[in-house]
Design a protein around this motif. Structure first.
Motif, PDB file in Angstrom:
ATOM      1  N   VAL A 179       0.416  -1.466  -0.205  1.00 45.47           N
ATOM      2  CA  VAL A 179      -0.457   0.100   0.021  1.00 45.47           C
ATOM      3  C   VAL A 179       0.855   1.787   0.306  1.00 45.47           C
ATOM      4  N   LEU A 180       2.194   1.101   0.687  1.00 39.20           N
ATOM      5  CA  LEU A 180       2.733   2.521   0.907  1.00 39.20           C
ATOM      6  C   LEU A 180       3.313   2.299  -0.199  1.00 39.20           C
ATOM      7  N   PHE A 181       3.565   1.707  -1.376  1.00 36.77           N
ATOM      8  CA  PHE A 181       5.199   2.222  -1.757  1.00 36.77           C
ATOM      9  C   PHE A 181       3.774   2.319  -3.582  1.00 36.77           C
ATOM     10  N   ARG A 182       2.562   2.227  -3.419  1.00 40.40           N
ATOM     11  CA  ARG A 182       1.361   2.822  -4.252  1.00 40.40           C
ATOM     12  C   ARG A 182       1.143   3.725  -3.439  1.00 40.40           C
ATOM     13  N   VAL A 183       1.136   3.967  -2.872  1.00 40.64           N
ATOM     14  CA  VAL A 183       0.745   5.277  -2.180  1.00 40.64           C
ATOM     15  C   VAL A 183       2.125   6.360  -2.384  1.00 40.64           C
ATOM     16  N   LEU A 184       3.104   6.251  -2.428  1.00 43.15           N
ATOM     17  CA  LEU A 184       3.749   6.937  -2.751  1.00 43.15           C
ATOM     18  C   LEU A 184       4.047   7.372  -3.926  1.00 43.15           C
ATOM     19  N   ILE A 185       3.462   6.937  -5.265  1.00 44.80           N
ATOM     20  CA  ILE A 185       3.601   6.984  -6.648  1.00 44.80           C
ATOM     21  C   ILE A 185       2.118   7.336  -6.915  1.00 44.80           C
ATOM     22  N   LEU A 186       1.818   8.100  -5.871  1.00 42.57           N
ATOM     23  CA  LEU A 186       0.014   9.413  -6.671  1.00 42.57           C
ATOM     24  C   LEU A 186       0.863  10.441  -6.634  1.00 42.57           C
ATOM     25  N   PRO A 187       1.329  10.705  -5.991  1.00 41.34           N
ATOM     26  CA  PRO A 187       1.831  12.072  -6.592  1.00 41.34           C
ATOM     27  C   PRO A 187       2.462  12.732  -7.973  1.00 41.34           C
ATOM     28  N   GLY A 188       3.504  11.240  -8.184  1.00 45.07           N
ATOM     29  CA  GLY A 188       4.106  11.216 -10.132  1.00 45.07           C
ATOM     30  C   GLY A 188       2.853  10.913 -10.767  1.00 45.07           C
ATOM     31  N   LEU A 189       1.983  10.103 -10.401  1.00 42.55           N
ATOM     32  CA  LEU A 189       1.081   9.901 -11.251  1.00 42.55           C
ATOM     33  C   LEU A 189      -0.077  10.545 -11.027  1.00 42.55           C
ATOM     34  N   SER A 190      -0.425  11.796 -10.682  1.00 42.97           N
ATOM     35  CA  SER A 190      -0.596  12.678 -10.779  1.00 42.97           C
ATOM     36  C   SER A 190      -0.462  13.924 -11.844  1.00 42.97           C
ATOM     37  N   VAL A 191       0.938  14.121 -11.950  1.00 44.52           N
ATOM     38  CA  VAL A 191       0.806  14.402 -12.967  1.00 44.52           C
ATOM     39  C   VAL A 191       1.485  14.000 -14.132  1.00 44.52           C
ATOM     40  N   PHE A 192       1.921  13.003 -14.298  1.00 46.84           N
ATOM     41  CA  PHE A 192       2.552  12.397 -15.962  1.00 46.84           C
ATOM     42  C   PHE A 192       0.843  10.630 -16.087  1.00 46.84           C
ATOM     43  N   TRP A 193      -0.089  11.281 -15.617  1.00 50.61           N
ATOM     44  CA  TRP A 193      -1.041  10.030 -15.753  1.00 50.61           C
ATOM     45  C   TRP A 193      -1.575  10.138 -17.237  1.00 50.61           C
ATOM     46  N   PRO A 194      -1.550  10.716 -17.570  1.00 44.48           N
ATOM     47  CA  PRO A 194      -1.598  10.606 -19.506  1.00 44.48           C
ATOM     48  C   PRO A 194      -0.710   9.664 -19.490  1.00 44.48           C
ATOM     49  N   LEU A 195       1.066   9.638 -19.546  1.00 43.19           N
ATOM     50  CA  LEU A 195       0.857   8.742 -20.125  1.00 43.19           C
ATOM     51  C   LEU A 195       0.590   7.665 -19.219  1.00 43.19           C
ATOM     52  N   PHE A 196       0.570   7.081 -18.343  1.00 45.48           N
ATOM     53  CA  PHE A 196       0.314   5.799 -18.416  1.00 45.48           C
ATOM     54  C   PHE A 196      -1.351   5.413 -18.276  1.00 45.48           C
ATOM     55  N   ALA A 197      -2.176   6.823 -19.159  1.00 45.64           N
ATOM     56  CA  ALA A 197      -3.745   6.042 -19.404  1.00 45.64           C
ATOM     57  C   ALA A 197      -3.431   5.839 -20.764  1.00 45.64           C
ATOM     58  N   VAL A 198      -2.410   6.415 -21.871  1.00 50.93           N
ATOM     59  CA  VAL A 198      -2.015   6.180 -23.255  1.00 50.93           C
ATOM     60  C   VAL A 198      -1.865   4.438 -22.685  1.00 50.93           C
ATOM     61  N   ARG A 199      -0.936   4.215 -21.953  1.00 52.86           N
ATOM     62  CA  ARG A 199      -0.233   2.979 -22.131  1.00 52.86           C
ATOM     63  C   ARG A 199      -1.187   1.835 -21.973  1.00 52.86           C
ATOM     64  N   LEU A 200      -1.946   2.114 -20.740  1.00 53.91           N
ATOM     65  CA  LEU A 200      -3.126   1.717 -20.275  1.00 53.91           C
ATOM     66  C   LEU A 200      -3.861   1.014 -21.567  1.00 53.91           C
ATOM     67  N   VAL A 201      -4.481   2.080 -22.301  1.00 51.47           N
ATOM     68  CA  VAL A 201      -5.350   2.273 -23.491  1.00 51.47           C
ATOM     69  C   VAL A 201      -5.341   1.361 -24.770  1.00 51.47           C
ATOM     70  N   ARG A 202      -3.479   0.870 -24.264  1.00 46.58           N
ATOM     71  CA  ARG A 202      -2.767   0.268 -25.692  1.00 46.58           C
ATOM     72  C   ARG A 202      -2.240  -0.521 -25.545  1.00 46.58           C
ATOM     73  N   GLY A 203      -2.347  -1.023 -23.987  1.00 49.77           N
ATOM     74  CA  GLY A 203      -1.802  -2.381 -23.535  1.00 49.77           C
ATOM     75  C   GLY A 203      -0.657  -2.237 -23.772  1.00 49.77           C
ATOM     76  N   LYS A 204       0.237  -1.349 -23.440  1.00 49.46           N
ATOM     77  CA  LYS A 204       1.762  -1.053 -23.609  1.00 49.46           C
ATOM     78  C   LYS A 204       2.982  -1.258 -21.925  1.00 49.46           C
ATOM     79  N   ARG A 205       3.666  -1.550 -22.274  1.00 42.91           N
ATOM     80  CA  ARG A 205       4.172  -1.956 -20.507  1.00 42.91           C
ATOM     81  C   ARG A 205       5.336  -0.711 -21.358  1.00 42.91           C
ATOM     82  N   HIS A 206       6.246  -0.436 -20.368  1.00 44.12           N
ATOM     83  CA  HIS A 206       6.800   0.618 -19.429  1.00 44.12           C
ATOM     84  C   HIS A 206       8.288  -0.078 -21.070  1.00 44.12           C
ATOM     85  N   PRO A 207       8.958   1.256 -21.709  1.00 42.70           N
ATOM     86  CA  PRO A 207       9.842   0.813 -22.553  1.00 42.70           C
ATOM     87  C   PRO A 207      10.767   0.594 -21.967  1.00 42.70           C
ATOM     88  N   VAL A 208      12.077   0.145 -23.097  1.00 42.95           N
ATOM     89  CA  VAL A 208      13.416   0.184 -22.102  1.00 42.95           C
ATOM     90  C   VAL A 208      14.426   0.904 -22.790  1.00 42.95           C
TER      91      VAL A 208
END
Lengths: 363, 91
Positions: B47-76
């Motif tokens: 839970v603490l890990f998820r809470v810690l990344i929440l502020p950053g996700l609130s800034v970069f959320w469009p990036l993750f929304a696009v990856r989620l919709v396209r079914g893509k994983r993080h790049p290398v």
């Protein structure tokens, strides 16, 4: 190493690091307040607290910015680099307290922030007042220095919010590092914030000298470290007709250490260990740390920054970890008559895909 | 400052707050249900890990929304050696 994320990766060394850091910050704030009140007992304690937290953040930023170039100049500073991110997050919270104060339920320590102290007296939302309270945007000396501080705080927030390893993996290290280079923009903004703010209201020469010395120290240190790096990268080695590059002799590399050379636009770490030679890309997958400045520990190349490890012959982290870096074909050549230490090392200029096994050259 | 300046400041603050709030609305269900689809290294229910990344996700959320919709994983990551190795294996 990324077999699964932990919330905060504390170990004994990191805990000691953090305890020293927080004790130093607490001591600084206590001394700052005691000395300031000693100089002028009529000062409002809330104004002193705002200055204490702000100056603590500014001072800590100087320490943080010094660690990188100092580590480039001497490996003795690597232990400071080990947990620098916790220092950065601490600095962000000091700056945040400087702005919004500290008033958490159950916490006896309460302070007023600059936003309340300077901008919460009229009908306007304090945040709006922060942007419009001083409208001398066209004037240099009267420029609203608060805006510079807001810009710096926004950068520190993004950096603190993306400090977890999750962000290194998901943004990739080069982009993460580029993002965190914003700290230099933030430093410039903060110098402006201090020069146009605190130094205008308190014109004691010692403060001006301190800010100036800090600026010269940071810029000088970076120029010194940067010039060394540029010199090393300029010495790019070119391959001969067979595609291999002569990188020097076996004798040049100490046991379990590496020689770093620049091939194909990036540094290559050529390691000598257990009577063998292997070459890998110098760039650690974690935070792009300089693997060639690390050593072989327990049979693994160990990054000097955060201890990420790779097997020398395949550039892969030992299972269950999943990091992989490019490897290079290596061969030795000598006249067959001199000592083996005089054998020359040849590294193929074109790297292999990350994690590719390459037979080490046997000395 | 005049009323126009106040109106501009208020509007900009509202836009930033709206963006971050939208990020929070996306990020809370994302860290619970969707995060493992874009990053398989997220394991268990820390839970603490998820809470810690929440502020950053609130800034970069469009990036993750696009990856989620396209079914893509993080790049290398892309470094000079990785790119050279890639172009050598796929000339």
């Amino acid at each position: 190493m990324s077999v699964g994320y932990k919330s905060i990766q504390w170990n004994r060394q990191k805990l000691i690091y953090d305890l020293i850091l927080w004790a130093s910050v607490a001591a600084y704030i206590a001394i700052f307040m005691a000395v300031t009140k000693g100089i002028d007992s009529n000062l409002d304690i809330r104004g002193v607290q705002i200055r204490a937290y702000g100056s603590a953040a500014f001072l800590l930023l100087h320490v943080i910015l010094s660690i990188g170039p100092l580590s480039r100049l001497s490996p003795k500073f690597h232990p400071l680099l080990f947990n620098r991110r916790h220092m950065g997050v601490t600095m962000f919270f000091l700056a945040l307290i400087h702005v919004v104060g500290l008033n958490l339920p159950g916490l006896p320590l309460k302070t007023t922030g600059a936003l309340t102290w300077y901008h919460d007296f009229g009908n306007l939302d304090p945040l709006v007042s922060l942007f419009v309270g001083n409208s001398h945007y066209g004037d240099f000396i009267q420029f609203p220095f608060e805006i510079l501080g807001v810009g710096a705080l926004a950068i520190f927030f993004v950096m603190a919010a993306t400090s977890h390893d999750f962000w290194l993996v998901n943004l990739t290290a080069p982009i993460w590092k580029a993002l965190h280079m914003g700290v230099y923009v933030a430093y410039g903004l903060l110098v402006g914030h201090v020069v146009l703010g605190a130094l205008q209201s308190n014109r004691h020469p010692a403060m001006t000298v301190a800010v100036g010395v800090g600026l010269v120290w940071i810029v000088g240190l970076h120029l010194l470290a940067g010039s060394r790096e540029i010199k090393q990268d300029k010495a790019t080695l070119s391959p001969s007709d067979d595609g291999f590059v002569d990188v020097g002799t076996v004798a040049e590399i100490p046991d379990n250490r590496a020689k770093v050379v620049t091939i194909s636009g990036e540094r290559v770490a050529v390691f000598k260990y257990d009577g063998k030679i292997s070459a890998v890309s110098n760039v650690c997958q974690h935070q792009n740390g300089p693997l060639g400045e690390g050593k072989v520990i327990d049979g693994c190349i160990t990054c000097p920054w955060h201890g990420y490890q790779y097997l020398p012959d395949c550039g892969a982290s030992p299972p269950p970890f999943t990091e992989r870096i490019p490897t290079f074909d290596v061969r030795l050549a000598g006249d067959g008559q001199g000592p083996v230490e005089d054998q020359r090392i040849f590294v193929r200029a074109i790297p292999n895909a990350p994690g590719t096994h390459v037979d080490p050259a046997v000395i | 400052m005049d009323g126009v300046g106040v109106a501009i400041a208020e509007t900009l603050i509202k836009i930033v707050r709206g963006y971050l709030f939208a990020g929070l609305v996306f990020s809370v269900p994302f860290v619970i249900f969707g995060i493992q689809r874009v990053d398989p290294s997220v394991k268990g229910w820390n839970v603490l890990f998820r809470v810690l990344i929440l502020p950053g996700l609130s800034v970069f959320w469009p990036l993750f929304a696009v990856r989620l919709v396209r079914g893509k994983r993080h790049p290398v990551e892309r470094t000079a050696h990785r790119l050279a190795a890639q172009s050598a294996s796929h000339p």
